[in-house]
Design a protein around this motif. Structure first.
Motif, PDB file in Angstrom:
ATOM      1  N   MET A   1     -71.441  -0.238  45.098  1.00  0.00           N
ATOM      2  CA  MET A   1     -70.419   0.608  45.682  1.00  0.00           C
ATOM      3  C   MET A   1     -69.033   0.087  45.320  1.00  0.00           C
ATOM      4  N   ALA A   2     -68.814  -1.195  45.532  1.00  0.00           N
ATOM      5  CA  ALA A   2     -67.484  -1.763  45.286  1.00  0.00           C
ATOM      6  C   ALA A   2     -67.069  -1.643  43.821  1.00  0.00           C
ATOM      7  N   ASP A   3     -68.032  -1.704  42.920  1.00  0.00           N
ATOM      8  CA  ASP A   3     -67.722  -1.604  41.497  1.00  0.00           C
ATOM      9  C   ASP A   3     -67.418  -0.180  41.054  1.00  0.00           C
ATOM     10  N   ASN A   4     -67.795   0.807  41.863  1.00  0.00           N
ATOM     11  CA  ASN A   4     -67.669   2.199  41.439  1.00  0.00           C
ATOM     12  C   ASN A   4     -66.744   3.049  42.301  1.00  0.00           C
ATOM     13  N   ILE A   5     -66.036   2.429  43.195  1.00  0.00           N
ATOM     14  CA  ILE A   5     -65.107   3.187  44.048  1.00  0.00           C
ATOM     15  C   ILE A   5     -63.798   3.397  43.286  1.00  0.00           C
ATOM     16  N   ASP A   6     -63.172   4.526  43.496  1.00  0.00           N
ATOM     17  CA  ASP A   6     -61.927   4.860  42.806  1.00  0.00           C
ATOM     18  C   ASP A   6     -60.773   4.124  43.494  1.00  0.00           C
ATOM     19  N   GLU A   7     -60.230   3.136  42.813  1.00  0.00           N
ATOM     20  CA  GLU A   7     -59.176   2.305  43.394  1.00  0.00           C
ATOM     21  C   GLU A   7     -57.950   3.119  43.802  1.00  0.00           C
ATOM     22  N   SER A   8     -57.616   4.163  43.057  1.00  0.00           N
ATOM     23  CA  SER A   8     -56.439   4.967  43.405  1.00  0.00           C
ATOM     24  C   SER A   8     -56.652   5.710  44.731  1.00  0.00           C
ATOM     25  N   GLU A   9     -57.891   6.131  45.016  1.00  0.00           N
ATOM     26  CA  GLU A   9     -58.193   6.762  46.304  1.00  0.00           C
ATOM     27  C   GLU A   9     -58.025   5.760  47.443  1.00  0.00           C
ATOM     28  N   VAL A  10     -58.461   4.522  47.202  1.00  0.00           N
ATOM     29  CA  VAL A  10     -58.359   3.475  48.217  1.00  0.00           C
ATOM     30  C   VAL A  10     -56.889   3.129  48.478  1.00  0.00           C
ATOM     31  N   VAL A  11     -56.103   3.027  47.423  1.00  0.00           N
ATOM     32  CA  VAL A  11     -54.678   2.709  47.559  1.00  0.00           C
ATOM     33  C   VAL A  11     -53.988   3.771  48.409  1.00  0.00           C
ATOM     34  N   LYS A  12     -54.278   5.033  48.161  1.00  0.00           N
ATOM     35  CA  LYS A  12     -53.657   6.104  48.941  1.00  0.00           C
ATOM     36  C   LYS A  12     -54.124   6.065  50.400  1.00  0.00           C
ATOM     37  N   ALA A  13     -55.401   5.795  50.637  1.00  0.00           N
ATOM     38  CA  ALA A  13     -55.908   5.691  52.003  1.00  0.00           C
ATOM     39  C   ALA A  13     -55.215   4.546  52.746  1.00  0.00           C
ATOM     40  N   MET A  14     -55.070   3.414  52.069  1.00  0.00           N
ATOM     41  CA  MET A  14     -54.381   2.270  52.686  1.00  0.00           C
ATOM     42  C   MET A  14     -52.939   2.627  53.023  1.00  0.00           C
ATOM     43  N   GLU A  15     -52.290   3.350  52.135  1.00  0.00           N
ATOM     44  CA  GLU A  15     -50.904   3.753  52.389  1.00  0.00           C
ATOM     45  C   GLU A  15     -50.829   4.678  53.608  1.00  0.00           C
ATOM     46  N   MET A  16     -51.775   5.594  53.722  1.00  0.00           N
ATOM     47  CA  MET A  16     -51.796   6.474  54.899  1.00  0.00           C
ATOM     48  C   MET A  16     -51.949   5.649  56.179  1.00  0.00           C
ATOM     49  N   MET A  17     -52.814   4.642  56.137  1.00  0.00           N
ATOM     50  CA  MET A  17     -53.021   3.793  57.311  1.00  0.00           C
ATOM     51  C   MET A  17     -51.779   2.954  57.612  1.00  0.00           C
ATOM     52  N   ARG A  18     -51.149   2.430  56.573  1.00  0.00           N
ATOM     53  CA  ARG A  18     -49.928   1.637  56.769  1.00  0.00           C
ATOM     54  C   ARG A  18     -48.823   2.467  57.409  1.00  0.00           C
ATOM     55  N   ARG A  19     -48.691   3.715  56.975  1.00  0.00           N
ATOM     56  CA  ARG A  19     -47.613   4.585  57.466  1.00  0.00           C
ATOM     57  C   ARG A  19     -47.885   5.160  58.855  1.00  0.00           C
ATOM     58  N   CYS A  20     -49.114   5.057  59.326  1.00  0.00           N
ATOM     59  CA  CYS A  20     -49.466   5.642  60.614  1.00  0.00           C
ATOM     60  C   CYS A  20     -48.662   4.978  61.736  1.00  0.00           C
ATOM     61  N   GLN A  21     -47.913   5.777  62.464  1.00  0.00           N
ATOM     62  CA  GLN A  21     -47.100   5.284  63.577  1.00  0.00           C
ATOM     63  C   GLN A  21     -47.816   5.428  64.919  1.00  0.00           C
ATOM     64  N   GLY A  22     -48.878   6.195  64.942  1.00  0.00           N
ATOM     65  CA  GLY A  22     -49.640   6.410  66.171  1.00  0.00           C
ATOM     66  C   GLY A  22     -50.953   5.658  66.117  1.00  0.00           C
ATOM     67  N   LEU A  23     -51.982   6.337  66.549  1.00  0.00           N
ATOM     68  CA  LEU A  23     -53.322   5.764  66.562  1.00  0.00           C
ATOM     69  C   LEU A  23     -54.081   6.073  65.282  1.00  0.00           C
ATOM     70  N   LEU A  24     -54.912   5.159  64.864  1.00  0.00           N
ATOM     71  CA  LEU A  24     -55.927   5.434  63.865  1.00  0.00           C
ATOM     72  C   LEU A  24     -57.129   5.927  64.669  1.00  0.00           C
ATOM     73  N   ILE A  25     -57.527   7.171  64.441  1.00  0.00           N
ATOM     74  CA  ILE A  25     -58.620   7.763  65.212  1.00  0.00           C
ATOM     75  C   ILE A  25     -59.795   7.993  64.272  1.00  0.00           C
ATOM     76  N   PHE A  26     -60.886   7.264  64.501  1.00  0.00           N
ATOM     77  CA  PHE A  26     -62.085   7.369  63.677  1.00  0.00           C
ATOM     78  C   PHE A  26     -63.066   8.315  64.342  1.00  0.00           C
ATOM     79  N   SER A  27     -63.733   9.145  63.526  1.00  0.00           N
ATOM     80  CA  SER A  27     -64.667  10.115  64.082  1.00  0.00           C
ATOM     81  C   SER A  27     -65.800  10.373  63.100  1.00  0.00           C
ATOM     82  N   GLY A  28     -66.905  10.805  63.632  1.00  0.00           N
ATOM     83  CA  GLY A  28     -68.078  11.167  62.850  1.00  0.00           C
ATOM     84  C   GLY A  28     -69.109  11.759  63.791  1.00  0.00           C
ATOM     85  N   VAL A  29     -70.232  12.159  63.257  1.00  0.00           N
ATOM     86  CA  VAL A  29     -71.304  12.745  64.057  1.00  0.00           C
ATOM     87  C   VAL A  29     -72.553  11.888  63.893  1.00  0.00           C
TER      88      VAL A  29
END
Length: 179
Positions: free
Chosen positions: A1-29
């Motif tokens: 998994m780690a060898d095949n994940i798109d690093e640019s997608e991860v970088v953008k996700a990290m940036e979204m988390m860094r910029r979050c001023q409220g709560l990080l809300i995780f959800s799933g079913v």
């Protein structure tokens, strides 16, 4: 998994988390809701404000939780879980769009409906039927836990600050006192 994940997608996700001023809300079913709770607990233990939210409960009166400065992180292997897709649609109906999908299916409804998504590649599950969420759960959990530790490191979380948020058990004790 780690060898095949798109690093640019991860970088953008990290940036979204860094910029979050409220709560990080995780959800799933199903099992992904359990993962959401575990991941939110890890983020919180690292002084990163996070909670988990049951999307079904949200559809039945809990949509008031979400604020524009929060980041909703939706976890789904298939990206097609009907309850989660319905929840994402309901978020759109209340003009809530700060969403990040974590999935293992390119071109999924979840990936298309979120502001950004990260494809976590999973070759197969560990059971003889290739159905039980085993490998996928471990990979998604490991991926999200790694984001938590990276963000905490970037924020400069110290051991003493970590201990202060863990007043129970041995983690919260000063290492000098437990020798």
């Amino acid at each position: 998994m780690a060898d095949n994940i798109d690093e640019s997608e991860v970088v953008k996700a990290m940036e979204m988390m860094r910029r979050c001023q409220g709560l990080l809300i995780f959800s799933g079913v199903g099992q992904n809701l359990l993962l959401a709770g575990k991941v939110a607990s890890t983020f919180s233990s690292l002084s990163l404000r996070a909670v988990s939210a049951d999307p079904i409960a949200a559809l039945h009166g809990g949509m008031g939780l979400f604020r524009s400065d929060d980041l909703l992180i939706l976890i789904s292997k298939s990206g097609e879980t009907p309850e989660l897709v319905r929840f994402l649609d309901a978020c759109g109906q209340i003009d809530y769009s700060n969403t990040l999908g974590i999935h293992s299916s390119r071109g999924s409804t979840l990936a298309a409906g979120c502001r950004h998504s990260v494809y976590v590649p999973i070759e197969s599950e560990a059971d003889h039927l290739d159905l039980a969420p085993t490998a996928s759960s471990v990979c998604i959990l490991g991926f999200l836990q790694s984001l938590a530790t990276q963000l905490a490191s970037e924020a400069g979380l110290s051991a003493s600050a970590f201990r202060r948020t863990h007043p129970g058990g041995t983690i919260g004790l000063d290492p000098v006192r437990i020798r």
